[in-house]
Design an enzyme around this catalytic site. Structure first.
Site, PDB file in Angstrom:
ATOM      1  N   GLU A  14       0.842  -1.208   0.000  1.00 44.99           N
ATOM      2  CA  GLU A  14       0.000   0.000   0.000  1.00 44.99           C
ATOM      3  C   GLU A  14       0.866   1.242   0.000  1.00 44.99           C
ATOM      4  OE1 GLU A  14      -2.391  -1.068   3.611  1.00 44.99           O
ATOM      5  OE2 GLU A  14      -3.733   0.297   2.558  1.00 44.99           O
ATOM      6  N   ASP A 218     -10.242 -10.609   4.528  1.00 43.25           N
ATOM      7  CA  ASP A 218     -10.558 -11.980   4.951  1.00 43.25           C
ATOM      8  C   ASP A 218     -11.716 -11.910   5.934  1.00 43.25           C
ATOM      9  OD1 ASP A 218      -9.389 -11.987   7.919  1.00 43.25           O
ATOM     10  OD2 ASP A 218      -7.984 -10.898   6.657  1.00 43.25           O
TER      11      ASP A 218
HETATM   12  N1  SAH Z   1       1.173 -12.198   6.532  1.00 39.76           N
HETATM   13  C1  SAH Z   1       1.184 -10.784   6.685  1.00 39.76           C
HETATM   14  C2  SAH Z   1       0.870 -10.488   8.098  1.00 39.76           C
HETATM   15  C3  SAH Z   1      -0.005  -9.339   8.188  1.00 39.76           C
HETATM   16  S1  SAH Z   1      -0.697  -9.230   9.756  1.00 39.76           S
HETATM   17  C4  SAH Z   1       2.519 -10.240   6.249  1.00 39.76           C
HETATM   18  O1  SAH Z   1       3.309 -11.008   5.760  1.00 39.76           O
HETATM   19  O2  SAH Z   1       2.826  -9.050   6.378  1.00 39.76           O
HETATM   20  C5  SAH Z   1      -2.215  -8.654   9.297  1.00 39.76           C
HETATM   21  C6  SAH Z   1      -2.344  -7.203   8.997  1.00 39.76           C
HETATM   22  O3  SAH Z   1      -3.602  -7.006   8.408  1.00 39.76           O
HETATM   23  C7  SAH Z   1      -2.326  -6.342  10.229  1.00 39.76           C
HETATM   24  O4  SAH Z   1      -1.776  -5.099   9.896  1.00 39.76           O
HETATM   25  C8  SAH Z   1      -3.803  -6.241  10.616  1.00 39.76           C
HETATM   26  O5  SAH Z   1      -4.140  -4.934  11.006  1.00 39.76           O
HETATM   27  C9  SAH Z   1      -4.578  -6.611   9.356  1.00 39.76           C
HETATM   28  N2  SAH Z   1      -5.505  -7.756   9.412  1.00 39.76           N
HETATM   29  C10 SAH Z   1      -6.092  -8.285   8.312  1.00 39.76           C
HETATM   30  N3  SAH Z   1      -6.861  -9.332   8.641  1.00 39.76           N
HETATM   31  C11 SAH Z   1      -6.775  -9.476   9.976  1.00 39.76           C
HETATM   32  C12 SAH Z   1      -7.327 -10.423  10.889  1.00 39.76           C
HETATM   33  N4  SAH Z   1      -8.099 -11.434  10.477  1.00 39.76           N
HETATM   34  N5  SAH Z   1      -7.006 -10.308  12.199  1.00 39.76           N
HETATM   35  C13 SAH Z   1      -6.200  -9.313  12.612  1.00 39.76           C
HETATM   36  N6  SAH Z   1      -5.640  -8.416  11.780  1.00 39.76           N
HETATM   37  C14 SAH Z   1      -5.915  -8.473  10.472  1.00 39.76           C
END
Ligand code: SAH
Length: 254
Positions: A14, A218
């Site tokens: 982003e 998701d």
């Molecule tokens: N696999 C990702 C991890 C991202 S963590 C990576 O490699 O970078 C998830 C990010 O998306 C966080 O910034 C959170 O704010 C948001 N997010 C999206 N879905 C989420 C969920 N189910 N639970 C908590 N945070 C979520």
């Protein structure tokens, strides 16, 4: 010169999309973070990656306020949908934010930030209303926004804009059992993420307006980790750029 507006992105893809539209960004490194100072749609901005989790995001917000004197913070990222009907490809514009893992009971009511007497932080109404308007406009044409291929791949037919409670905590919610528990305890919560309410708390302390918009990546269930990276690259970063850009373009020139 007018104080800049902070655009905080949760994901690298982003931020990359935002930086590609900034003609003049200068990097300033503070606390191991790169702050990009420049203009977007003619407005002075500081764009930065929040980093993941409440503490990381709170540090980022504090630096934005103390070092860069930003006049507002707008957070853009992805989140897991919780309430029924909050689906992948929808957008949530927060009206209120709460930390779902804050619990100092029985000393303080569950979710209340101790000594603040607050569990729900209010998002700035003017900025949030404006973001919701541009989101409604942009989502009318999902194919125009993300292209036919991504729209088909992620089943984006008639994405919706929701407004209400956004909850944050230091957990990636990725089981049906956990999202069910959150729905039971916080039935008003539209979506869950890991930073927003922390940044809202910092902005509350400084008396600076805050707003958050999240694209649903998701459903915070057993499939939550699915096509996460691809979704961020192909859908969320395009939404983010379009919405933040359209909002900034409508602001009066400074
Ligand atoms: N696999 C990702 C991890 C991202 S963590 C990576 O490699 O970078 C998830 C990010 O998306 C966080 O910034 C959170 O704010 C948001 N997010 C999206 N879905 C989420 C969920 N189910 N639970 C908590 N945070 C979520």
């Amino acid at each position: 010169m007018a104080a800049p507006i902070a655009i905080v992105a949760a994901m690298h893809e982003e931020l990359k999309a935002l930086l590609a539209q900034m003609p003049d960004e200068q990097r300033v490194r503070v606390a191991g973070r790169d702050f990009w100072v420049g203009h977007l749609q003619g407005q002075p901005v500081v764009a930065v990656l929040s980093r993941i989790g409440k503490v990381a995001a709170a540090v980022t917000a504090t630096v934005l306020l103390e070092r860069f004197g930003v006049r507002a913070i707008v957070f853009s990222g992805v989140a897991g949908g919780l309430a029924p009907g909050v689906n992948v490809g929808d957008v949530v514009v927060a009206t209120e934010l709460l930390q779902h893992d804050m619990d100092a009971s029985p000393l303080f009511p569950k979710y209340e930030v101790p000594l603040m007497g607050i569990s729900r932080f209010t998002a700035d109404a003017v900025i949030s209303d404006a973001l919701a308007v541009v989101a409604e406009e942009s989502l009318r044409d999902p194919v125009g926004l993300v292209g036919q291929e991504a729209a088909d791949e992620f089943g984006l037919r008639s994405p919706k804009v929701h407004r209400g409670l956004l909850i944050s905590g230091d957990r990636f919610v990725s089981t049906a059992a956990e999202s069910e528990a959150l729905r039971r305890h916080l039935p008003k919560a539209l979506a869950v993420e890991m930073e927003g309410a922390a940044v809202a708390q910092v902005c509350h302390d400084y008396g600076v307006p805050f707003a958050a918009m999240r694209t649903i990546s998701d459903r915070a269930d057993d499939e939550a980790h699915g096509d996460f990276a691809r979704f961020v690259a192909e859908v969320a970063s395009r939404y983010s750029l379009a919405l933040v850009g359209a909002w900034l373009a409508k602001l009066p020139a400074t």
